[in-house]
Enzyme design. Sequence first.
Site, PDB file in Angstrom:
ATOM      1  N   VAL A 285     -60.757  67.887  10.918  1.00  0.00           N
ATOM      2  CA  VAL A 285     -59.516  67.933  11.701  1.00  0.00           C
ATOM      3  C   VAL A 285     -58.292  67.901  10.787  1.00  0.00           C
ATOM      4  O   VAL A 285     -57.330  68.637  10.985  1.00  0.00           O
ATOM      5  CB  VAL A 285     -59.458  66.782  12.733  1.00  0.00           C
ATOM      6  CG1 VAL A 285     -58.072  66.678  13.348  1.00  0.00           C
ATOM      7  CG2 VAL A 285     -60.488  67.012  13.820  1.00  0.00           C
TER       8      VAL A 285
ATOM      9  N   CYS B 103     -66.127  65.148  11.538  1.00  0.00           N
ATOM     10  CA  CYS B 103     -65.011  65.646  12.345  1.00  0.00           C
ATOM     11  C   CYS B 103     -63.677  65.337  11.684  1.00  0.00           C
ATOM     12  O   CYS B 103     -62.777  66.155  11.633  1.00  0.00           O
ATOM     13  CB  CYS B 103     -64.963  64.964  13.690  1.00  0.00           C
ATOM     14  SG  CYS B 103     -66.477  64.940  14.559  1.00  0.00           S
TER      15      CYS B 103
END
Lengths: 509, 453
Positions: free
Chosen positions: A155, A151
């Site tokens: 991001v 993640c």
Amino acid sequence: MSERLNIVDHNQLFRQEKYVRQREGKRAFEAPCSPEEVTSTLEYTKTTEYKDKNFARTAVVVNPAKACQPLGAVMAALGFEKTLPFIHGSQGCTAYFRSHLARHFKEPVPAVSTSMTEDAAVFGGMRNLIDGIENCIALYQPQMIAVCTTCMAEVIGDDLSAFLANARQEGALPEDMPVPFANTPSFSGSHITGYDAMLRSVLETLYNKSGRTPQPGHELKLNVLLGFEGYTGNFAEMRRILELFGVPYTILGDHSSNFDSGATGEYSYYYGGTPLEDVPKAADAAGTLAIQQHSLRKTLGYIKRTWGQQLSSISTPLGIRATDRLLEEISRLSGIEIPEALKQERARILDAMMDSHTYLHGKRVAMAGDPDMLIGLIGFCLELGMEPVHIVCSNGDRKFEKEAELLLKSSPYGTEATVHCGQDLWHMRSLLFEDPVDLAIGSSHLKFAAKEANIPLLRVGFPIFDRHHLHRYPIIGYQGALNLLTQFVNTILDVMEEQAPDHSFDLVR
Amino acid sequence: MEAAVSNGRLEVSCGNKIPKSTPCPRPVPGEASGGCSFDGAQITLIPIADAAHLVHGPIACLGNSWESRGSLSSGPELSAYGFTTDLGEQDIIFGGEQKLHESIRYIVSRFAPPAVFVYTTCVTALTGEDIEGVCKAESERLGTPIIPVNSPGFVGSKNLGTRLAGDVLFQQVIGTTEPEQTTSHDVNLIGEYNIAGEMWHIERLMQQTGMSILSRITGDGRFREVGWAHRAKVNMVVCSRALLGLAVQMERKYSIPYFEGSFYGARETSYSLRQMAYLTGDRDVERRVDKLAAREEMRLSLELEPYRKQLKGKRAVLYTGGVKSWSVITALQELGIKVVGVGTNKSTAEDVSRIAARIGDDAEYIPEGGARQILKTVRSRKADMVIAGGRNMYMALKEQVPFVDINQERHKAYAGYDGLLSLAKQLVHTLQHPVWGLAAKLAPWEEETEFAD
């Protein structure tokens, strides 16, 4: 041996009176609820009213039945020879994947991290990636590094493709080392999507690197894909079936030997996996057979588009019908007739099912797991005269739901079932109380709800942390059907025996 | 030596092979790594059994971690539930605060916990979710403490996460409640997680001497109970320096004296109990501890005798987190085992000097992870066994090296006097298991080939 092994674990130890009393004493400091309050609240959570409130929940997930994309990507990477899974993100993710897979397979899991920290979050993780590649090549001497993101990298928008190009330019990454990579943020998909993304990338990278053009059908081989497969035994069974057919094959992504190596006295990071040079050759095969379709969509799309071969995809072949279909597909793709030995095996398994059918017939079942596994389980349950009632699939989508419903409609035993996609094991708990069933099928995580509902759990799927060696036995094919049948019927017999009054404690079942 | 340790100054010559270690070292890219700060914070707080623990982030952080700790609870089980906002792509783009609001409300309305801990993850830290704001608003609205834990994975190691969790407890929990009664012998255990029920053993020992645990931080802990920790007379930091900061802060603010100790091994156990008793300032308690220690040590040494005989001179490689790095060494030494290799991966500088004080230059220091390093030490030092955690268990077994699990997944309690006996038994049984003999011998056809040569 001077003494028998008797080291009490906490299971027995803390039942001793002195500890029980100590615990009771502690309650004085707790300001606990009264036992009546506890009981009444517990009872309330088993009501329909509570179930409705539970199902009205949208924001929070309670007890999920899925893991994240990079976990699947690590498994896919370990399906290839001398391949090191390399996870771009902060370090904890990698530790989680290693323990998760180690706990299921009871095997060591090599995987490394770029260990991004705050500065990487601000300035990007390129430096970590390049240094990491240099370090891991020195430490682990891989032939291929399979990079996936977490993640965090997603991001902040790290550009893997550019970073890897820079790594090559800097000389940290040798020109000829293949580095497939996949974007696998956990905020979309689940472990099965991550598996798919990485497998596809491996195939594409190795194929492109070879500079070949596909000549489908040039070789009389079959490509076989097992997908996110928690059973090493299924690989062995698949091989056995293909060898009975006498059809040459390449398994694309075979992690079985990496997760089932021997204790030879010498630990190695790499035990097996599909040889890298087999991947480009796979483009010339007569056809590709996948036994997980929902978990392999991207990969199958790639093979179809780029390699242009015959394609066949089915869900996990559990039970008779699904195995029939598997054999027909092998026969169709290879042009070889179904071997006599397998036909005999089928008859034997049918015989076994007849032997046991009275105990299984009409048993109501709840199940949770990955889409392909569930399709297989539903099919097998219907064949056994068992009635699937609650089907929870945290990572299922509309397509899966439709297929499951169609399958359920095909049998009178499926009429009571409801399919719950995107729901979790706390939903399952409500279902188990509102509409009780006889047994549950699923991963270890389901054991708490099953225990509360006072039904046995048949451990099938991933992860299985609390039982040993189940994954070493196949559950696919006729032989797998026999293994599952054995597990199912004997669990039911165990329960019957536990509950039997003296006069019914009989010898022959 | 012990006196020097308790003063925090270690004036022992440590030789020259002792690695320099910095607290919470930066992880190295490209290596097999340990847990992250999120992990550290979570494992520190999750043993607070009656609280709800909500992970604000995508599925990964909870999906891969829930139900995986061996911290036992004597009552509530809410902390074993896996709560997550399971953020999807849309939430990353448009923000997940609303989801967090709703999740907290749902949890409080359905589970009525005394508090909810809300964990930041890499993602929610990066997207800049105002978790503190949400928690504050919901605390006020619901009248239940909603406690933000700001320890995203990328800030560093597991140890750092443990420290951050300690800060959270100090700033937001401790001092918020009052105990119904206190005594002059109330002790807080800090950094004891009740793995396999170890804390219950310790509690029994303490009870026998008239001391009691006021707050369990956090093994088998309860939220309210942690809240009144400031009323204790003594803080004991169990084995780990990661929560030392908490004890230091409590000493400053509440004048609670603290010490560091361990319950692994009879000597460490007696020392810890004595230190506790000493700091309560009650001579009677001290005398009772002396009596108990003498009695237990005597009994233990008799009971241990047969095992000591079998373990004497055996060589072990110990690879564990900072928590047990030095204290288990003492326990093993008491059993006559020689520690020939020790992992210092997650140990702080202080931990390392304690290790050094116990084994000096005689052992190999394994500063970084990686199976190769551990196995190299096993071979070069001719170790008889590996004592480590689950992630390293299977590679030892591949090498046919006997293995004893010492980390969070074990089911046997090794703390206290009885714990040492259990550990001794476990080690003997592990070493004696017939499978090692089977593995060490050649298969019959291999033997025949040898004859043929």
